[in-house]
Design a protein around this motif. Sequence first.
Motif, PDB file in Angstrom:
ATOM      1  N   UNK A 184       0.831  -1.207   0.000  1.00  0.00           N
ATOM      2  CA  UNK A 184       0.000   0.000   0.000  1.00  0.00           C
ATOM      3  C   UNK A 184       0.869   1.261   0.000  1.00  0.00           C
ATOM      4  N   UNK A 185       1.902   1.264   0.835  1.00  0.00           N
ATOM      5  CA  UNK A 185       2.785   2.428   0.923  1.00  0.00           C
ATOM      6  C   UNK A 185       3.569   2.613  -0.369  1.00  0.00           C
ATOM      7  N   UNK A 186       4.018   1.506  -0.959  1.00  0.00           N
ATOM      8  CA  UNK A 186       4.786   1.585  -2.206  1.00  0.00           C
ATOM      9  C   UNK A 186       3.914   2.122  -3.341  1.00  0.00           C
ATOM     10  N   UNK A 187       2.652   1.744  -3.356  1.00  0.00           N
ATOM     11  CA  UNK A 187       1.724   2.263  -4.376  1.00  0.00           C
ATOM     12  C   UNK A 187       1.504   3.771  -4.195  1.00  0.00           C
ATOM     13  N   UNK A 188       1.437   4.214  -2.943  1.00  0.00           N
ATOM     14  CA  UNK A 188       1.330   5.652  -2.672  1.00  0.00           C
ATOM     15  C   UNK A 188       2.574   6.382  -3.191  1.00  0.00           C
ATOM     16  N   UNK A 189       3.736   5.784  -2.959  1.00  0.00           N
ATOM     17  CA  UNK A 189       4.997   6.394  -3.396  1.00  0.00           C
ATOM     18  C   UNK A 189       5.074   6.481  -4.915  1.00  0.00           C
ATOM     19  N   UNK A 190       4.702   5.402  -5.594  1.00  0.00           N
ATOM     20  CA  UNK A 190       4.732   5.406  -7.057  1.00  0.00           C
ATOM     21  C   UNK A 190       3.760   6.450  -7.619  1.00  0.00           C
TER      22      UNK A 190
END
Length: 636
Positions: free
Chosen positions: A14-20
């Motif tokens: 979830x956090x990585x998707x926010x970052x991308x």
Amino acid sequence: MAKNPVNDFTYLIELLNLEKKEDLAQYQKKMQGTSFKQRKANGVLWHSCSLMEHKYDAGERLLIKVERPREHNDNHSFSSGKLVDVFATGDESMCVKGVVNKVKHNEMFITINADEFPNWITHSKLAVQLLFDDRSYKEMNWALNELIKTESVRLIELQKKILGYEAPYFKDVKISTISHLNSSQQKAVRKVVGAEDFAIIHGPPGTGKTTTLVEAIKETLKSESQVLVCAPSNAAVDLLTEKLSQQGISIVRIGHPARVTEEILGLTLESKIANHQDYKLLKDLRKRSEECFKLGGKWKRSFGTDEREQRKLIRLEARSLKKDAERAYQDIVDDILFSTRVVASTLVGANHPKLRHSKFTTVFIDEAGQALEPATWIPIIKSNKVVFAGDHLQLPPTVKCYEAGQKGLKETLFEKAIKGNQAEVLLNEQYRMNQLIMKFSSNYFYKGILKANSSNVNAKVYSEDQVVEFIDTAGTGYFESQHPDTRSSYNKEEAYLLLKHFTNYIESINNSGYELPDNYGFISPYKAQVECIRTLLEESDIDPGIKSKIVVNTIDGFQGQERDVIYISLVRSNEQGEIGFLSDERRMNVALTRAKRKLVVIGDSATIGVKSKLYNEFLDYINAIDSYRSAFELIY
């Protein structure tokens, strides 16, 4: 969150998707509906560049060197490994993709993705534009999903131990004394060899982390046929590759050749393939295959049955030769990988197609304190044991999404692994700094246990020199400004003051009869201040020979480097006591530990000391060692 690795990894996705999403949004904001002028200001375009050089390098890469006009001195986001478009300024249809090798001031070196140089490149003004690269996100998502669905007992066990749910196990081992290592470095190597699950080499600035890591790798290779060595950046991987090669260890560097320095090009997989004993056979098979395909294509439909049959046979032979060439290529790759003791790559590069199904007993991860957790897991998935090396008290990984960073993406796997302290060995003897330069960081960040080696404990530029100086601009009215486009802070008066102090300092060295230092660094947390100092330095009447020895860069760009003399411009000066970027204590730890023999810090005590524990304690330290100077001493 529950103490379950699967929950951790699901949350990280979830956090990585926010970052991308944020990364892409920032890129699109800089690109969509913007003029060339705005893109230059946004740091994603170099325009009206001159082609300074084009050549084939030793690895048959197509390299160009471009230079942007001196008046186009905007801050930019280009760096080694970034994907770019290179196009003619008058016609964007004349375009070729490339990868940035390195950027130096107003020059950029780019590897072109083409079989030969396009004709237009040599007679056009060029533009270089940054592209969005989502490859690393794909690989990190792959890793997290692998961790979630894995049925590997060993990988599940590693997850739990590294994340602190279970204790790691160590054997008590003895190794031969390594004469050039100190006691803490020897202890670290023993810890690595005795680790069953993972070990941590905690290396504060100047403590010989890379030297220790190289020895740990050499010791591990006494019992293992091959190891994997990784780091988050190409530069860190290249450094380790070079160090290991100098020790006579066979090593292959995996990754895009454009992202590799020319010094180690001969150690890349591509170069080793070209120099393999069977490469001539491979070239011959490829050539014959291409000739057959061309020959088969010359036949026309009007030919009779016999001709069509003959064309069919030629094409079958071409396909057969192509398969033979593919097998020969794979045999060469397998031979290289099988016979090499060390495989080196970036964290993301560890999932290179040539390593997709490879397994290793041990993986060494350098600069682990700068790596995003999802990227760190990529090589761990391929290994049974992990050795982390780094320092979580220096610069953290870059996270563009504030929300993702606050919710945990900024916390590295290195930090999580070190919390229990059961697997860590702290290297406590540093070989870089005079003890007065070292002492504040040692006390504030490392519980006061760092000690300076006898070779540098009292190192000075000249005998009467004051090793540390803080130049206080409080009361001068040298207030900060903001760049209108980038919003980065700068302080022109402080930059002038820096150059004035430096000019006086050079004069004092000359008057003392001592030799001038070999190198100098002017650093600041703010890109706008870096550009301001660069401009003023170029315009100054400082001797050109001395200018050539000065590197001006951001603190982030200086991590891992050192200079005899370092000047730090803190920039911030306002009536509200706001210090913004300066509040990152780890960034200042990096800044304060770059100097070997002389450190000069310039800033406004009335601003930096209002809300910050770090700067208050730093100012106390400055007073304790009698290193305080008012800027008024230089002004009048």
